[in-house]
Design a protein around this motif. Structure first.
Motif: not given
Length: 225
Positions: A169-185
């Protein structure tokens, strides 16, 4: 037929006390091969819905591989659900094939209406976040067939060391246009753990018990980089 780790199977016998009082697995339950038979036991099968996530022992005669048609139908159903969760108005799902391959790479779809109509694709693994939306369906399908997105590169980097990683799943801060990375399980039930990988394929070296904590570690890592 020798099954290998990751093969999807259907059980042929009832397993009423898979987890006594908690989980029963009647014949027809789907699962995934985790280990191959040894002289001490049969295949280790992780059963869908088993809260423990531990392999259950099945003799070769007690399971059957999903045939290609059933396997593709199950993958399509999961992919559709993932896309519709992200794009509720998604429609027009169409299989995308590599030349000479019977099973699809994934599916293209439309989202939006009128001037806002766009096209997307989802791969067989059901990751609805790996690709963006495109003006033309053909461009979206080419991205699936030939593109190397940051999301795909990150997933491949994680799965080299953790083949069971899933649920990216993508991880983005409020000001981001693209993901900073992804979490996974990885793991299941009480043994489920969560990790993170940055957009430039650096794996955050800690597994946590919550996805939110993994996302926080990723954002901290990105701020420090």
């Amino acid at each position: 037929m020798l099954l290998v780790k990751g093969d999807r199977v259907r059980t042929l016998v009832d397993y009423p006390d898979a987890v006594p009082g908690v989980f029963a697995a009647p014949a027809g339950t789907l699962g995934t091969v985790e280990t191959q038979p040894t002289r001490h036991g049969g295949y280790g099968i992780i059963l869908d819905g088993d809260p423990t996530g531990l392999p259950a022992d099945y003799a070769p005669r007690e399971i059957e591989p999903l045939d290609p048609t059933a396997r593709a139908a199950l993958a399509e159903d999961n992919a559709r659900k993932a896309v519709i969760e992200r794009h509720p108005d998604a429609a027009g799902f169409t299989a995308v094939h590599e030349q000479g391959q019977a099973e699809p790479l994934g599916w293209s779809f439309s989202a939006g209406h009128g001037a806002n109509l766009r096209y997307g694709v989802v791969a067989r693994d059901g990751d609805a976040t790996a690709y963006g939306l495109y003006v033309y369906r053909t461009k979206a399908e080419r991205a699936l067939m030939y593109g190397e997105t940051a999301a795909l590169a990150a997933r491949r980097a994680v799965r080299r060391g953790c083949p069971s990683a899933r649920g990216f799943e993508p991880v983005m801060a409020a000001s981001d246009d693209v993901p900073r990375g992804w979490t996974f399980s990885t793991g299941r039930g009480h043994w489920a753990r969560f990790g993170a990988v940055t957009a430039d394929c650096r794996i955050v070296m800690a597994l946590t018990t919550s996805r939110a904590e993994a996302a926080g570690l990723l954002l901290d890592d990105a701020d420090d980089a």
